[in-house]
Design a protein around this motif. Structure first.
Motif, PDB file in Angstrom:
ATOM      1  N   VAL A  14      53.436 -63.544  -6.718  1.00  0.00           N
ATOM      2  CA  VAL A  14      53.120 -62.267  -7.365  1.00  0.00           C
ATOM      3  C   VAL A  14      51.776 -62.360  -8.083  1.00  0.00           C
ATOM      4  N   ASN A  15      51.523 -63.472  -8.758  1.00  0.00           N
ATOM      5  CA  ASN A  15      50.243 -63.630  -9.453  1.00  0.00           C
ATOM      6  C   ASN A  15      49.073 -63.580  -8.470  1.00  0.00           C
ATOM      7  N   ARG A  16      49.239 -64.222  -7.316  1.00  0.00           N
ATOM      8  CA  ARG A  16      48.162 -64.204  -6.315  1.00  0.00           C
ATOM      9  C   ARG A  16      47.952 -62.817  -5.731  1.00  0.00           C
ATOM     10  N   ASN A  17      49.008 -62.013  -5.700  1.00  0.00           N
ATOM     11  CA  ASN A  17      48.943 -60.702  -5.045  1.00  0.00           C
ATOM     12  C   ASN A  17      48.784 -59.539  -6.022  1.00  0.00           C
ATOM     13  N   GLN A  18      48.463 -59.823  -7.270  1.00  0.00           N
ATOM     14  CA  GLN A  18      48.358 -58.742  -8.255  1.00  0.00           C
ATOM     15  C   GLN A  18      47.326 -57.698  -7.851  1.00  0.00           C
ATOM     16  N   GLN A  19      46.187 -58.129  -7.367  1.00  0.00           N
ATOM     17  CA  GLN A  19      45.161 -57.168  -6.989  1.00  0.00           C
ATOM     18  C   GLN A  19      45.623 -56.300  -5.830  1.00  0.00           C
ATOM     19  N   HIS A  20      46.298 -56.914  -4.885  1.00  0.00           N
ATOM     20  CA  HIS A  20      46.816 -56.147  -3.751  1.00  0.00           C
ATOM     21  C   HIS A  20      47.850 -55.123  -4.219  1.00  0.00           C
ATOM     22  N   ILE A  21      48.718 -55.529  -5.134  1.00  0.00           N
ATOM     23  CA  ILE A  21      49.735 -54.615  -5.670  1.00  0.00           C
ATOM     24  C   ILE A  21      49.072 -53.420  -6.339  1.00  0.00           C
ATOM     25  N   VAL A  22      48.072 -53.688  -7.165  1.00  0.00           N
ATOM     26  CA  VAL A  22      47.374 -52.622  -7.884  1.00  0.00           C
ATOM     27  C   VAL A  22      46.684 -51.682  -6.898  1.00  0.00           C
ATOM     28  N   GLU A  23      46.029 -52.243  -5.904  1.00  0.00           N
ATOM     29  CA  GLU A  23      45.297 -51.407  -4.945  1.00  0.00           C
ATOM     30  C   GLU A  23      46.253 -50.535  -4.129  1.00  0.00           C
ATOM     31  N   LEU A  24      47.429 -51.067  -3.800  1.00  0.00           N
ATOM     32  CA  LEU A  24      48.413 -50.259  -3.075  1.00  0.00           C
ATOM     33  C   LEU A  24      48.870 -49.085  -3.927  1.00  0.00           C
ATOM     34  N   LEU A  25      49.153 -49.334  -5.197  1.00  0.00           N
ATOM     35  CA  LEU A  25      49.570 -48.252  -6.091  1.00  0.00           C
ATOM     36  C   LEU A  25      48.451 -47.234  -6.274  1.00  0.00           C
ATOM     37  N   GLN A  26      47.229 -47.694  -6.444  1.00  0.00           N
ATOM     38  CA  GLN A  26      46.100 -46.776  -6.598  1.00  0.00           C
ATOM     39  C   GLN A  26      45.938 -45.892  -5.363  1.00  0.00           C
ATOM     40  N   GLU A  27      46.087 -46.492  -4.192  1.00  0.00           N
ATOM     41  CA  GLU A  27      45.954 -45.719  -2.953  1.00  0.00           C
ATOM     42  C   GLU A  27      47.028 -44.644  -2.877  1.00  0.00           C
ATOM     43  N   MET A  28      48.236 -44.978  -3.299  1.00  0.00           N
ATOM     44  CA  MET A  28      49.320 -43.998  -3.284  1.00  0.00           C
ATOM     45  C   MET A  28      49.036 -42.847  -4.239  1.00  0.00           C
ATOM     46  N   ILE A  29      48.492 -43.151  -5.407  1.00  0.00           N
ATOM     47  CA  ILE A  29      48.217 -42.114  -6.407  1.00  0.00           C
ATOM     48  C   ILE A  29      47.143 -41.149  -5.910  1.00  0.00           C
TER      49      ILE A  29
END
Length: 437
Positions: A14-29
């Motif tokens: 999860v720590n390694r993928n934090q940026q990916h998680i954030v970018e996915l949420l931003q794209e959805m918004i």
């Protein structure tokens, strides 16, 4: 076989993928997936575009994906990681529709921008509930990245139309996508919510007798032939009677996970006038007419351990009892209509010792989170699963201002929820070692 320390594995991933998680949420918004029932031009909703994006994302991970229109331009997406069996399928549910952003002048941030400040990601739907949908998808990504073979299927139900009644989730269930348990990742501040009250919408219709207001005195005082009966004044008696019932419920009935008074009777809409057309008072612009038709629309919330039909009966009995004290209402009794606009949410009452509750709680403990429990005071799609005897829990991240300006989700809370959900899926499938389970 080498023992795996899943806590460390999950935390590091999860720590390694934090940026990916954030970018996915931003794209959805960035997709303006406003529920079409809340906007003048339903075709402006971008729910379909968002679901297209998510379909492609999920297919790229190798999931089985089923996408279909619930109604025009409003598709559901169900994605599945196939396990050895479907017998004990776990469901992660979330909705993509959002309420309108409202006046942009009330926002400090672009409501469709997904901007970040002080660890908070802002945007319409960030909290309610695209962060929850993101968490569900990321759980599936973890399973896929590590090539984990599950004992049972894992379903992602990514639905539309939660904000106006739950048509999306009901369509998923009608299509046959059921399971042994469901986690709905609505925002709960990281608190486990295993219960939710039931909800009825009801309409009470009353009739009076129309007349000219200039002769109102003759309708009130003795010595005249009474012709007019002001239905608003009769409706006031009904509202008072239902308020007394509400107070009785709040004072004498409690659920340990809900605040006192959560069992509420709210008269939310009232319309009165002269004449009736399509079930609604017709002339509502002339106060010189004694009104003869009135409708009162109620939002009635009852406790998770209460019976729907008994609640209906108590409500109707309160109106009947009041009517018997009034000569006009005794002869012209109010009519009660249930299921107004299709709203009728079953209660959710999952025991604290149920496997799905314990799985989340034990997963929290692995990350040194002390589990806490409360009831969900609103209603959400978990109700439709409960109505089919599928046990459910509401569990999601922390944030604020949902449905308001400057809605945000706390990113650290989102990362925490993802870790707990991953562990919960592993536990559900018997993958954790005994000392971790």
């Amino acid at each position: 076989m080498e023992r795996k320390d899943w806590k460390v594995i999950v935390e590091n991933w999860v720590n390694r993928n934090q940026q990916h998680i954030v970018e996915l949420l931003q794209e959805m918004i960035r997709y303006k997936s406003v529920n079409p029932q809340f906007i003048d031009n339903p075709s402006e909703s971008e729910s379909d575009k968002l679901q297209d994006f998510l379909e492609d994302y999920l297919l790229s991970m190798g999931l089985n994906v089923d996408k279909w229109d619930v109604y025009e331009g409003q598709p559901n997406v169900v994605a599945t990681i196939k396990g050895k069996s479907r017998d004990n399928t776990l469901i992660l549910n979330g909705h993509v529709d959002v309420v309108p952003a409202g006046g942009l002048d009330r926002w400090s941030f672009n409501p469709w921008g997904g901007e970040i400040q002080d660890g908070k990601l802002y945007g319409r739907g960030s909290m309610d509930m695209k962060a929850g949908v993101t968490s569900n998808i990321i759980v599936a990504k973890f399973i896929r990245d590590f090539g984990i073979e599950l004992d049972s299927d894992l379903d992602l139900h990514i639905v539309i139309d939660e904000e106006s009644g739950g048509t999306g989730t009901r369509a998923v269930l009608e299509r046959g996508y059921k399971g042994s348990g469901v986690i709905v990742t609505e925002p709960t501040n990281g608190i486990i919510n295993p219960v939710e009250g039931g909800l009825h919408w009801a309409r009470v219709t009353l009739k009076g007798n129309s007349a000219h207001s200039a002769w109102r005195y003759s309708h009130i005082y003795p010595g005249y032939e009474r012709t007019g009966v002001n239905v608003i004044e009769k409706a006031m008696k009904i509202i008072q009677a239902t308020a007394e019932l509400e107070k009785d419920w709040g004072l004498n009935r409690r659920h340990p996970l809900l605040p006192p008074g959560a069992n509420a009777i709210n008269p939310g809409v009232m319309l009165a006038g002269a004449g009736m057309k399509n079930g609604i008072p017709e002339i509502i612009t002339n106060p010189a007419i004694i009104p003869d038709h009135c409708v009162i629309e109620y939002d009635i919330k009852y406790l998770p351990n209460e019976n729907s039909e008994e609640i209906k009966k108590e409500f109707e009995d309160a109106i009947t009892s009041l009517s018997l004290t009034d000569s006009w209402l005794r002869e012209n009794p109010p009519q009660v209509e249930w299921g107004l606009r299709g709203v009728n949410f079953p209660p959710v009452n999952t025991p604290l010792d149920h496997e799905i509750v314990r799985s989340i709680a034990k997963s929290q403990e692995i990350f040194r989170i002390s589990p806490s429990y409360q009831g969900f005071v609103a209603v959400c799609d978990v109700a439709w699963y409960a109505g089919l005897n599928i046990p459910g829990v509401i569990y999601g991240p922390k944030g604020a201002q949902l449905h308001g300006p400057d809605e945000y989700v706390e990113l650290d809370s989102l990362f925490e929820v993802i870790k707990v959900l991953i562990m919960t899926v592993l536990r559900w499938n018997g993958i954790l070692d005994e000392d971790q389970a």
